[in-house]
Design a protein around this motif. Structure first.
Motif, PDB file in Angstrom:
ATOM      1  N   ARG A  52       0.825  -1.201   0.000  1.00 22.80           N
ATOM      2  CA  ARG A  52       0.000   0.000   0.000  1.00 22.80           C
ATOM      3  C   ARG A  52       0.865   1.260   0.000  1.00 22.80           C
ATOM      4  N   ASP A  53       1.923   1.237   0.799  1.00 23.34           N
ATOM      5  CA  ASP A  53       2.834   2.390   0.839  1.00 23.34           C
ATOM      6  C   ASP A  53       3.480   2.623  -0.526  1.00 23.34           C
ATOM      7  N   ALA A  54       3.682   1.545  -1.289  1.00 22.71           N
ATOM      8  CA  ALA A  54       4.287   1.656  -2.622  1.00 22.71           C
ATOM      9  C   ALA A  54       3.261   1.983  -3.705  1.00 22.71           C
ATOM     10  N   GLY A  55       1.989   2.113  -3.332  1.00 25.89           N
ATOM     11  CA  GLY A  55       0.957   2.515  -4.274  1.00 25.89           C
ATOM     12  C   GLY A  55       0.184   1.385  -4.930  1.00 25.89           C
ATOM     13  N   TYR A  56       0.382   0.147  -4.464  1.00 21.52           N
ATOM     14  CA  TYR A  56      -0.342  -0.980  -5.051  1.00 21.52           C
ATOM     15  C   TYR A  56      -1.728  -1.129  -4.428  1.00 21.52           C
ATOM     16  N   PRO A  57      -2.789  -1.299  -5.225  1.00 24.60           N
ATOM     17  CA  PRO A  57      -4.066  -1.752  -4.678  1.00 24.60           C
ATOM     18  C   PRO A  57      -3.909  -3.194  -4.195  1.00 24.60           C
ATOM     19  N   VAL A  58      -4.515  -3.533  -3.069  1.00 23.70           N
ATOM     20  CA  VAL A  58      -4.316  -4.838  -2.449  1.00 23.70           C
ATOM     21  C   VAL A  58      -5.657  -5.448  -2.070  1.00 23.70           C
ATOM     22  N   ALA A  59      -5.761  -6.765  -2.207  1.00 27.06           N
ATOM     23  CA  ALA A  59      -6.878  -7.543  -1.682  1.00 27.06           C
ATOM     24  C   ALA A  59      -6.302  -8.715  -0.898  1.00 27.06           C
ATOM     25  N   VAL A  60      -6.919  -9.059   0.218  1.00 21.16           N
ATOM     26  CA  VAL A  60      -6.381 -10.061   1.137  1.00 21.16           C
ATOM     27  C   VAL A  60      -7.283 -11.285   1.179  1.00 21.16           C
ATOM     28  N   LEU A  61      -6.658 -12.449   1.132  1.00 28.52           N
ATOM     29  CA  LEU A  61      -7.333 -13.724   1.334  1.00 28.52           C
ATOM     30  C   LEU A  61      -6.723 -14.380   2.565  1.00 28.52           C
ATOM     31  N   ASP A  62      -7.542 -14.663   3.573  1.00 27.77           N
ATOM     32  CA  ASP A  62      -7.039 -15.240   4.822  1.00 27.77           C
ATOM     33  C   ASP A  62      -8.198 -15.959   5.499  1.00 27.77           C
ATOM     34  N   ASP A  63      -7.949 -17.153   6.022  1.00 24.42           N
ATOM     35  CA  ASP A  63      -9.041 -17.865   6.687  1.00 24.42           C
ATOM     36  C   ASP A  63      -9.203 -17.441   8.152  1.00 24.42           C
ATOM     37  N   LEU A  64      -8.310 -16.579   8.638  1.00 23.39           N
ATOM     38  CA  LEU A  64      -8.379 -16.016   9.993  1.00 23.39           C
ATOM     39  C   LEU A  64      -8.259 -17.077  11.080  1.00 23.39           C
ATOM     40  N   SER A  65      -7.685 -18.228  10.746  1.00 26.53           N
ATOM     41  CA  SER A  65      -7.458 -19.242  11.775  1.00 26.53           C
ATOM     42  C   SER A  65      -6.379 -18.793  12.749  1.00 26.53           C
ATOM     43  N   THR A  66      -5.409 -18.043  12.269  1.00 30.10           N
ATOM     44  CA  THR A  66      -4.398 -17.446  13.138  1.00 30.10           C
ATOM     45  C   THR A  66      -4.264 -15.949  12.905  1.00 30.10           C
ATOM     46  N   LEU A  78     -11.023  -7.850   2.391  1.00 25.09           N
ATOM     47  CA  LEU A  78     -10.599  -9.086   3.040  1.00 25.09           C
ATOM     48  C   LEU A  78     -11.652 -10.153   2.797  1.00 25.09           C
ATOM     49  N   VAL A  79     -11.236 -11.259   2.200  1.00 25.44           N
ATOM     50  CA  VAL A  79     -12.111 -12.399   1.983  1.00 25.44           C
ATOM     51  C   VAL A  79     -11.635 -13.531   2.881  1.00 25.44           C
ATOM     52  N   ARG A  80     -12.571 -14.067   3.668  1.00 27.88           N
ATOM     53  CA  ARG A  80     -12.222 -15.131   4.600  1.00 27.88           C
ATOM     54  C   ARG A  80     -12.396 -16.478   3.907  1.00 27.88           C
ATOM     55  N   ALA A  81     -11.292 -17.077   3.533  1.00 27.61           N
ATOM     56  CA  ALA A  81     -11.306 -18.370   2.856  1.00 27.61           C
ATOM     57  C   ALA A  81      -9.903 -18.954   2.886  1.00 27.61           C
ATOM     58  N   ASP A  82      -9.827 -20.240   2.662  1.00 27.37           N
ATOM     59  CA  ASP A  82      -8.545 -20.933   2.616  1.00 27.37           C
ATOM     60  C   ASP A  82      -7.870 -20.681   1.275  1.00 27.37           C
ATOM     61  N   ALA A  83      -6.562 -20.573   1.289  1.00 27.37           N
ATOM     62  CA  ALA A  83      -5.815 -20.265   0.063  1.00 27.37           C
ATOM     63  C   ALA A  83      -5.777 -21.422  -0.918  1.00 27.37           C
ATOM     64  N   ALA A  84      -6.328 -22.567  -0.544  1.00 30.48           N
ATOM     65  CA  ALA A  84      -6.391 -23.690  -1.470  1.00 30.48           C
ATOM     66  C   ALA A  84      -7.716 -23.751  -2.216  1.00 30.48           C
ATOM     67  N   HIS A  85      -8.647 -22.872  -1.884  1.00 33.57           N
ATOM     68  CA  HIS A  85      -9.990 -22.951  -2.444  1.00 33.57           C
ATOM     69  C   HIS A  85     -10.056 -22.223  -3.782  1.00 33.57           C
ATOM     70  N   GLY A  86     -10.108 -22.985  -4.851  1.00 36.83           N
ATOM     71  CA  GLY A  86     -10.055 -22.409  -6.194  1.00 36.83           C
ATOM     72  C   GLY A  86     -11.157 -21.425  -6.481  1.00 36.83           C
TER      73      GLY A  86
END
Length: 353
Positions: A52-66, A78-86
């Motif tokens: 973000r500091d470098a000017g990139y738009p960002v989207a996050v995928l994380d299942d929030l288990s940790t 922020l989308v709550r999902a596992d990174a293996a889920h196609g």
């Protein structure tokens, strides 16, 4: 990242493909977003800040288990999902016009089952990205792939020989990235991170688990936990304890941003160390924490842990040549002070009514 498949979204966490994401999509568009897996975790949240500091738009995928959704900056989807889920991956790529990805998600348990899980998750993620038109990827790997190397500093040409399952899982993940993104028209950077420590200098993010040495020592010095255990005091080092390359998490995050920039400029592929190039023993870290905190710090001696190398220090010249990157915050004092400040603030917030 933890469980396979979708998890139920929290009320303030969106689901990939939802029309409710569209207003954020419009704001985040531009050249196309960078998808960051594990972006609510310790290293991942700092990577999000650096991008973000470098000017990139960002989207996050994380299942929030940790991970902690509060670690994701306001305005970042922020989308709550596992990174293996196609389905989740492809939905985010389409919704946010993703053009590049950073795969920082990984379970940290050092077991064969977890290592296999991490490798499978990486394989599914990178294949889904490649099949959906993403052409640039950065993998957050680990110095654990090297194992116990007799001579330091460790250069990237050393043949990896992981001594623990976690390192074996990271090495398998590297192979998946090379297979999926090694074709013409694709580009990847693998960053083998050494001992990541510290907190964002501006106080925007930091560690929460308190498991690594610097984190545990800071908590002990502030009276938030008991004595720190020193695992092995008879190594062939200057004071008998393990020597490690501690690199500030902000420098690690900046290396990821530099890697994406290099890929945009035409870099095809690179596997690079991400460290400070300096080594500090466990006793030296404890002494620095005690000095910075102006407090005593109790420590007890424990047995050696299987697979621990006496010394592990990165050769970082190739990262400088390839990315134009070098660590700016990775003196031991800077690492410790940032972690102490972060830990104090967390404790104050927890104690507030």
């Amino acid at each position: 990242m933890g469980r396979w498949g979708w998890t139920r979204p929290a009320p303030d966490v969106a689901q990939a493909g939802s029309m409710a994401l569209e207003p954020q999509t419009r704001r985040e568009r531009g050249p196309g977003a960078v998808l960051v897996t594990g972006g609510a975790g310790y290293v991942g949240s700092h990577i999000v800040l650096a991008l973000r500091d470098a000017g990139y738009p960002v989207a996050v995928l994380d299942d929030l288990s940790t991970g902690d959704r509060n670690a994701v900056p306001a305005g970042v989807p922020l989308v709550r999902a596992d990174a293996a889920h196609g389905e989740a991956i492809r939905g985010m790529i389409a919704c946010y016009r993703v053009t590049a990805a950073v795969h920082a998600a990984a379970a940290l348990d050092d077991t064969p089952a977890t290592a296999a899980h991490n490798a499978r998750m990486c394989a599914r993620f990178v294949r889904a990205c490649a099949e959906s038109g993403v052409r640039r990827l950065v993998l957050t790997s680990s110095a654990a792939v090297y194992g116990a190397v007799p001579n330091c500093p460790i250069a990237e040409f050393r043949c990896p020989a992981p001594a623990r399952p976690y390192g074996a899982g990271k090495l398998a993940s590297e192979a998946e990235v090379r297979e999926a993104f090694g074709a013409p028209g694709f580009g990847y950077v693998i960053l083998r991170c050494f001992n990541v420590a510290g907190a964002d200098p501006a106080g925007r993010a930091g560690p929460r688990a308190g498991k690594a040495l610097v984190e545990a020592a800071c908590e002990a010095a502030l009276g938030l936990r008991g004595p720190v255990t020193v695992f092995g005091t008879d190594y062939p080092t200057r004071d008998g304890t393990c020597v490690r390359d501690y690199v500030h998490v902000a420098d690690v995050a900046a290396a990821h941003a530099a890697a994406l920039s290099a890929l945009e400029r035409g870099l095809g592929a690179a596997t690079l160390n991400c460290g400070s190039g300096q080594g500090h023993s466990v006793r030296e870290v404890l002494a620095e924490v005690a000095a910075c905190a102006s407090a005593g710090l109790a420590a007890g001696a424990g047995s050696r842990r299987p697979g621990d190398a006496p010394v592990s220090i990165a050769a970082i010249g190739l990262a400088g040549e390839t990315l134009g990157w070098r660590p700016h915050n990775s003196s031991l004092g800077a690492i410790v002070r940032s972690n102490l400040d972060w830990t104090r603030n967390l404790h104050r917030e927890a104690a507030a009514p």
